[in-house]
Motif scaffolding. Structure first.
Motif, PDB file in Angstrom:
ATOM      1  N   ASP A  68     -22.507 -39.521  91.700  1.00 51.78           N
ATOM      2  CA  ASP A  68     -22.643 -40.693  90.849  1.00 51.78           C
ATOM      3  C   ASP A  68     -21.539 -40.672  89.804  1.00 51.78           C
ATOM      4  O   ASP A  68     -21.494 -39.794  88.959  1.00 51.78           O
ATOM      5  CB  ASP A  68     -24.022 -40.654  90.180  1.00 51.78           C
ATOM      6  N   GLY A  72     -25.000 -40.821  84.848  1.00 54.55           N
ATOM      7  CA  GLY A  72     -26.169 -41.109  84.023  1.00 54.55           C
ATOM      8  C   GLY A  72     -25.823 -41.383  82.581  1.00 54.55           C
ATOM      9  O   GLY A  72     -26.640 -41.177  81.692  1.00 54.55           O
ATOM     10  N   ALA A  98     -26.390 -37.095  92.382  1.00 55.46           N
ATOM     11  CA  ALA A  98     -26.174 -35.959  91.476  1.00 55.46           C
ATOM     12  C   ALA A  98     -24.683 -35.769  91.258  1.00 55.46           C
ATOM     13  O   ALA A  98     -23.878 -35.943  92.185  1.00 55.46           O
ATOM     14  CB  ALA A  98     -26.784 -34.689  92.053  1.00 55.46           C
ATOM     15  N   SER A 101     -21.924 -32.313  85.446  1.00 58.56           N
ATOM     16  CA  SER A 101     -21.791 -32.810  84.072  1.00 58.56           C
ATOM     17  C   SER A 101     -21.436 -31.697  83.095  1.00 58.56           C
ATOM     18  O   SER A 101     -21.626 -31.833  81.892  1.00 58.56           O
ATOM     19  CB  SER A 101     -23.099 -33.495  83.631  1.00 58.56           C
ATOM     20  N   ALA A 112     -26.074 -33.656  86.360  1.00 58.58           N
ATOM     21  CA  ALA A 112     -26.866 -34.835  86.020  1.00 58.58           C
ATOM     22  C   ALA A 112     -27.408 -35.448  87.307  1.00 58.58           C
ATOM     23  O   ALA A 112     -26.637 -35.777  88.209  1.00 58.58           O
ATOM     24  CB  ALA A 112     -26.019 -35.854  85.265  1.00 58.58           C
ATOM     25  N   THR A 114     -29.445 -38.635  88.844  1.00 59.88           N
ATOM     26  CA  THR A 114     -29.701 -40.028  88.461  1.00 59.88           C
ATOM     27  C   THR A 114     -30.621 -40.718  89.458  1.00 59.88           C
ATOM     28  O   THR A 114     -30.411 -40.627  90.671  1.00 59.88           O
ATOM     29  CB  THR A 114     -28.381 -40.810  88.363  1.00 59.88           C
ATOM     30  N   SER A 159     -30.837 -47.572  85.955  1.00 55.92           N
ATOM     31  CA  SER A 159     -30.747 -46.145  86.268  1.00 55.92           C
ATOM     32  C   SER A 159     -31.176 -45.292  85.086  1.00 55.92           C
ATOM     33  O   SER A 159     -31.078 -45.717  83.934  1.00 55.92           O
ATOM     34  CB  SER A 159     -29.309 -45.772  86.645  1.00 55.92           C
ATOM     35  N   SER A 161     -31.236 -40.818  84.041  1.00 57.26           N
ATOM     36  CA  SER A 161     -30.783 -39.502  84.485  1.00 57.26           C
ATOM     37  C   SER A 161     -31.500 -38.378  83.753  1.00 57.26           C
ATOM     38  O   SER A 161     -32.043 -38.560  82.668  1.00 57.26           O
ATOM     39  CB  SER A 161     -29.268 -39.361  84.268  1.00 57.26           C
ATOM     40  N   THR A 163     -31.125 -33.758  83.297  1.00 63.33           N
ATOM     41  CA  THR A 163     -30.181 -32.650  83.427  1.00 63.33           C
ATOM     42  C   THR A 163     -30.793 -31.445  84.114  1.00 63.33           C
ATOM     43  O   THR A 163     -31.942 -31.074  83.851  1.00 63.33           O
ATOM     44  CB  THR A 163     -29.676 -32.227  82.039  1.00 63.33           C
TER      45      THR A 163
END
Length: 226
Positions: A68, A72, A98, A101, A112, A114, A159, A161, A163
Motif C-alpha cells: 500500500d 495508512g 501491508a 513503515s 503498517a 491497512t 481506509s 491502518s 502497526t
C-alpha cells in the motif's frame, strides 16, 4: 490449527535446524492453510482460526508482494465511534495490504497494515486484528501493545491502518527468516495471507515471549483513516 506462541529459545533451536531445509523457500505468501492467528474480539477473547478461502477482498496489486503506497497515512478520520446499525466489517469486504513503515533510526522495525472498505456499505471495526508471522521456525503470534482500542465506523471506500512492530536483527547472524504475514480482521475467523514487507529476519535471542506486537485499529498514520 492452534496457535503456538514460540519462546525465543525455541526459535533459536528451530532456526538452526531449519536453515538448510528453508534454502529453497521463495518467501511467497502461503494461503492454503488455516490462519495461524485467532482474531482478537473486543472483550479480549479469540475466535478459532479458519482456513483462508482466497483471502479477503484483494485487488490485483495487493496480493502477495503488493504494498500500500499510502501506508495508512491518510489524514481524515473514519469516525471516533461505531455508528448505530453499522454491522461488523467482514474479511471479504476488506482489501488488506501491508507496507514497510520503519523510520531510519528507529530501534524497532514496523509494518503498517491497512484495511480498505470495499463492501459497498459502512461497517464497524473494534479493537485489535489478529496478526501472525510465518517463519522458517514456525508461526509467531503478535501480542497486543495494550493501547486503548475503541470502536469506529469505516465508511465505504475509506481506509484505516494499524502497526505491527518487531525487533530488528542487528546481531550479524542469519536470524529466523519471515516468510509471510497472516492478518485476521477483528471478530473474524477468515484470514488474509500477505507477503511480509518488513525486514527478512527476526533476531534469535534467549528471551521468552513474542518479539512481535500489534497495535489497535487506527494506530498507524495521521488520524488513523483516510
Amino acid at each position: 490449527m492452534r496457535v503456538r506462541k514460540l519462546t525465543f529459545a525455541a526459535l533459536a533451536v528451530a532456526a538452526g535446524l531449519s536453515l538448510t531445509a528453508c534454502n529453497g523457500d521463495d518467501g511467497t505468501a502461503q494461503d492454503d492453510g488455516p490462519s495461524a492467528s485467532a482474531p482478537a474480539s473486543p472483550d479480549g477473547g479469540a475466535d478459532a482460526g479458519a482456513p483462508e478461502q482466497g483471502g479477503g477482498k484483494e485487488s490485483a496489486g495487493n496480493t502477495a508482494g503488493g504494498q500500500d503506497t499510502d501506508g495508512g497515512s491518510g489524514g481524515q478520520s473514519a469516525g471516533s465511534g461505531a455508528e448505530a446499525g453499522a454491522g461488523a466489517c467482514r474479511t471479504d469486504e476488506l482489501d488488506v495490504t501491508a507496507s514497510d513503515s520503519t523510520i531510519d533510526g528507529d530501534s524497532e522495525g514496523s509494518v503498517a497494515v491497512t484495511f480498505t472498505n470495499g463492501g459497498g456499505r459502512d461497517c464497524a471495526l473494534t479493537g485489535y486484528a489478529g496478526v501472525d508471522l510465518r517463519t522458517a521456525a514456525g508461526d509467531v503470534s503478535a501480542e497486543r501493545t495494550g493501547q486503548e482500542a475503541g470502536a469506529m465506523t469505516l465508511e465505504d471506500g475509506k481506509s484505516v491502518s494499524f502497526t505491527v512492530s518487531y525487533p530488528v536483527n542487528d546481531s550479524g547472524g542469519s536470524g529466523v527468516r519471515v516468510t509471510a504475514l497472516v492478518v485476521t480482521p477483528p471478530g473474524e475467523t477468515k484470514s488474509v495471507t500477505l507477503e511480509w514487507p518488513g525486514a527478512a529476519t527476526l533476531p534469535v535471542t534467549d528471551g521468552a515471549g513474542s518479539p512481535v506486537r500489534v497495535g489497535p485499529i487506527g494506530s498507524a498514520g495521521q488520524g488513523g483513516a483516510s
